[in-house]
Design an enzyme around this catalytic site. Structure first.
Site, mmCIF file in Angstrom:
data_model
loop_
_atom_site.group_PDB
_atom_site.id
_atom_site.type_symbol
_atom_site.label_atom_id
_atom_site.label_comp_id
_atom_site.label_asym_id
_atom_site.label_seq_id
_atom_site.Cartn_x
_atom_site.Cartn_y
_atom_site.Cartn_z
ATOM 1 N N GLY A 107 5.076 2.089 -4.539
ATOM 2 C CA GLY A 107 4.296 1.841 -5.751
ATOM 3 C C GLY A 107 4.631 2.812 -6.867
ATOM 4 N NE ARG A 108 3.406 8.109 -4.935
ATOM 5 C CZ ARG A 108 2.761 9.121 -4.488
ATOM 6 N NH1 ARG A 108 2.450 10.076 -5.305
ATOM 7 N NH2 ARG A 108 2.422 9.207 -3.233
ATOM 8 N N GLY A 141 2.232 4.308 -11.096
ATOM 9 C CA GLY A 141 3.635 4.461 -10.716
ATOM 10 C C GLY A 141 4.200 5.842 -11.019
ATOM 11 N NE ARG A 191 10.884 10.903 -0.593
ATOM 12 C CZ ARG A 191 9.643 10.547 -0.238
ATOM 13 N NH1 ARG A 191 8.720 11.459 -0.006
ATOM 14 N NH2 ARG A 191 9.321 9.281 -0.153
ATOM 15 C CG ASP A 267 1.853 4.566 4.596
ATOM 16 O OD1 ASP A 267 0.955 4.783 5.430
ATOM 17 O OD2 ASP A 267 1.795 4.965 3.423
HETATM 18 P P1 AMP Z 1 0.869 7.897 -0.034
HETATM 19 O O1 AMP Z 1 -0.479 8.034 0.577
HETATM 20 O O2 AMP Z 1 1.139 8.912 -1.082
HETATM 21 O O3 AMP Z 1 1.933 7.858 1.006
HETATM 22 O O4 AMP Z 1 0.908 6.504 -0.797
HETATM 23 C C1 AMP Z 1 0.341 5.352 -0.248
HETATM 24 C C2 AMP Z 1 0.627 4.137 -1.099
HETATM 25 O O5 AMP Z 1 0.078 4.286 -2.406
HETATM 26 C C3 AMP Z 1 2.097 3.834 -1.296
HETATM 27 O O6 AMP Z 1 2.244 2.433 -1.302
HETATM 28 C C4 AMP Z 1 2.376 4.401 -2.656
HETATM 29 O O7 AMP Z 1 3.479 3.794 -3.266
HETATM 30 C C5 AMP Z 1 1.073 4.097 -3.387
HETATM 31 N N1 AMP Z 1 0.847 5.005 -4.523
HETATM 32 C C6 AMP Z 1 0.524 6.304 -4.455
HETATM 33 N N2 AMP Z 1 0.399 6.831 -5.685
HETATM 34 C C7 AMP Z 1 0.658 5.847 -6.570
HETATM 35 C C8 AMP Z 1 0.704 5.753 -8.002
HETATM 36 N N3 AMP Z 1 0.459 6.807 -8.770
HETATM 37 N N4 AMP Z 1 1.001 4.570 -8.544
HETATM 38 C C9 AMP Z 1 1.256 3.503 -7.763
HETATM 39 N N5 AMP Z 1 1.232 3.509 -6.434
HETATM 40 C C10 AMP Z 1 0.941 4.672 -5.814
HETATM 41 MG MG MG Z 2 3.677 7.478 1.521
#
Ligand code: AMP
Ligand code: MG
Length: 508
Positions: A107-108, A141, A191, A267
């Site tokens: 998502g980002r 994002g 990364r 994930d």
């Molecule tokens: P994470 O817990 O950081 O591994 O992220 C979990 C999910 O949330 C993943 O699908 C990320 O891509 C999405 N995500 C986290 N932060 C953002 C953001 N700022 N904008 C869009 N998607 C996000």
């Molecule tokens: Mg993640």
């Protein structure tokens, strides 16, 4: 850093791809379209290069002469593409804190593509914070500077500690604020990973009953990460076993250095066996198995000592995703997977015990050694001793049995450690190994420097005020964690009571 007024991003910065040296070969992009969404990064207004990991850039084939700060800022912000890149957002699902979410995805983040490095190793280059994708849901994002800086520092520190991990190639600020608790400076991390394929990638296709995609993914992962399994009779089962072995070894390594990942959702578990997705991660100071830092982990699901059990839980989710490929008879498949998963505890315990005993200078295990080790951990917990420094100072005692002062100083009450040290001294005297040799071996596995949570926070705070000096010092010191660096001794110390940082945040 003072937050600048929101400038509008350029509509399109299209100067054409630029040849910077790396050899791209984007195998993930050759998988069917339903594995990803192909799209460019959303341009940013005023990218500024803050940090470039030059040794890593060289390893990836970048020509550093062509990677001047302006070009690097354009490339690592996604404003301009390196020749051969094929940006895409990957699809995946995942269990977040135990709850299944069938669609997460990048998502980002955007995968720029795969590069074959100087040793012929294939790695992903990913921009984290590159703008909205079809999987952004309510998110913007983007990434804020604080979490990007934390991931940069901690992932590079883990690498220097010898722990499989994604790496940080570059950090840029975007010149665009992001809205979180308030307005924060935006940043993007580049990364590098063996791949970004997760347990959740398998779950994504399993949830859709897409057997064809699962088979393609299985084959892709075996070719990429486990080529030795090409000819395995039951490839899905063999993959489960191989991923499990790497995860058991990985989590054992985490525990040995006091690392707490913080968000071990499926994930965030890479099938390559690398540590991935540094969110609210932190290193423990005083030893306490129940330590939790993440503000969102209210139940302590991902507490320090729960990590092996949660790795096993995640691997069980991987097994479920692969069942249909293990055997058409579901009962038989479950029996096969259960047998494999049943071996996790032993694998983990062996890896953990060997590594922990090395930390106390024992490399040939005898009866009673694990009890001796437990005795130390109990004394550390009772005495509130600093995890990292206890082992480091024990190495000094190994070199000179009279040098117990600095070790004892780490404990609140000293009876426990005194009694234990006597047992330990007797035990190691039974091995024929010269004291200096043992001490040197212990210093090679017991770091003097870890990314202390309060130091990471101080570096973030300074960076937010525009001073990247503490960040740079931290990265430099942590690149040699096993060397005493007397000029930086303060960075080895645990926090004073008023410096303690007890909570960390995802900041997403
Ligand atoms: P994470 O817990 O950081 O591994 O992220 C979990 C999910 O949330 C993943 O699908 C990320 O891509 C999405 N995500 C986290 N932060 C953002 C953001 N700022 N904008 C869009 N998607 C996000
Ligand atoms: Mg993640």
């Amino acid at each position: 850093m003072p937050v600048p007024p929101t400038p509008s991003a350029p509509d399109a910065v299209d100067l054409g791809p630029i040849q910077l040296g790396p050899v791209f070969d984007n195998s993930y992009g050759r998988l069917p379209e339903r594995f990803f969404a192909r799209q460019p990064a959303v341009p940013v207004a005023a990218p500024r290069l803050i940090s470039l990991n030059r040794p890593l850039a060289l390893q990836l084939g970048f020509d550093l002469d062509r990677l001047d700060p302006e070009t690097a800022a354009a490339i690592f912000s996604g404003n301009r593409l390196p020749l051969g890149a094929d940006p895409l957002a990957q699809a995946y699902a995942g269990h977040q804190f135990g709850t299944f979410v069938p669609q997460l995805g990048d998502g980002r983040a955007l995968l720029l593509g795969e590069v074959i490095d100087r040793d012929g190793r294939r790695v992903d280059l990913q921009l984290k914070g590159a703008g909205e994708t079809p999987w952004s849901r309510q998110g913007d994002g983007r990434a804020a500077l604080g979490p990007v800086l934390r991931e940069y520092v901690v992932s590079e520190a883990m690498h220097a500690l010898g722990i499989p991990t994604t790496r940080a190639l570059a950090m840029i600020t975007t010149g665009q604020p992001v809205l979180r608790e308030g307005l924060l400076p935006g940043a993007i991390l580049t990364r590098v990973a063996a791949s970004h394929i997760r347990v959740g990638t398998f779950q994504y296709f399993a949830a859709r009953d897409d057997g064809e995609a699962l088979t393609l993914l299985l084959n892709h992962v075996i070719e990429r990460h486990y080529p030795e399994l090409r000819d395995a009779g039951n490839r899905a089962l063999a993959l489960l076993e191989a991923v499990m072995a790497r995860q058991a070894a990985l989590v054992a390594r985490w525990l040995q250095v006091g690392f707490i990942h913080g968000v071990m959702n499926t994930d965030n578990m890479a099938v390559s066996g690398e540590t991935i997705d540094y969110g609210p991660c932190a290193f423990m100071d005083a030893y306490d198995p129940a330590t939790v830092f993440s503000s969102i982990d209210r139940q302590g699901r991902y507490a320090y000592a729960n990590q092996p059990a949660l790795a096993h839980w995640n691997l069980s989710r991987l097994a479920e995703s692969l069942l249909d490929l293990m055997d058409p008879d579901q009962e038989k498949a479950i029996a096969l997977a259960t047998e494999v998963l049943g071996r996790f505890a032993d694998l983990f315990r062996d890896a953990w015990t060997t590594g922990m005993l090395a930390k106390i200078g024992i490399d040939e295990i005898r009866d009673g050694d694990t009890a001796l080790l437990q005795g130390l951990l109990e004394a550390m917990k009772a005495g509130g001793a600093d995890y990292t420094l206890t082992f480091r100072r024990l190495a000094d005692v190994a070199a000179d049995s009279g040098a117990t002062g600095p070790l004892r100083d780490l404990f609140l009450g000293m009876e426990g450690i005194d009694a234990w040290a006597e047992l330990w001294t007797a035990r190691i005297a039974a091995d024929c190994r010269a004291p200096d040799e043992r001490a040197a071996a212990m210093r090679r596995v017991n770091p003097a420097f870890i990314p202390r949570n309060h130091r990471v926070q101080q570096a973030i705070d300074a960076a937010m005020a525009g001073d990247f000096g503490p960040f740079e010092t931290l990265v430099a010191v942590l690149s040699r964690p096993f060397d005493d660096q007397p000029a930086q001794a303060a960075l080895a110390e645990p926090p004073a009571p008023d410096e303690r940082v007890l909570k960390t945040f995802c900041g997403t």
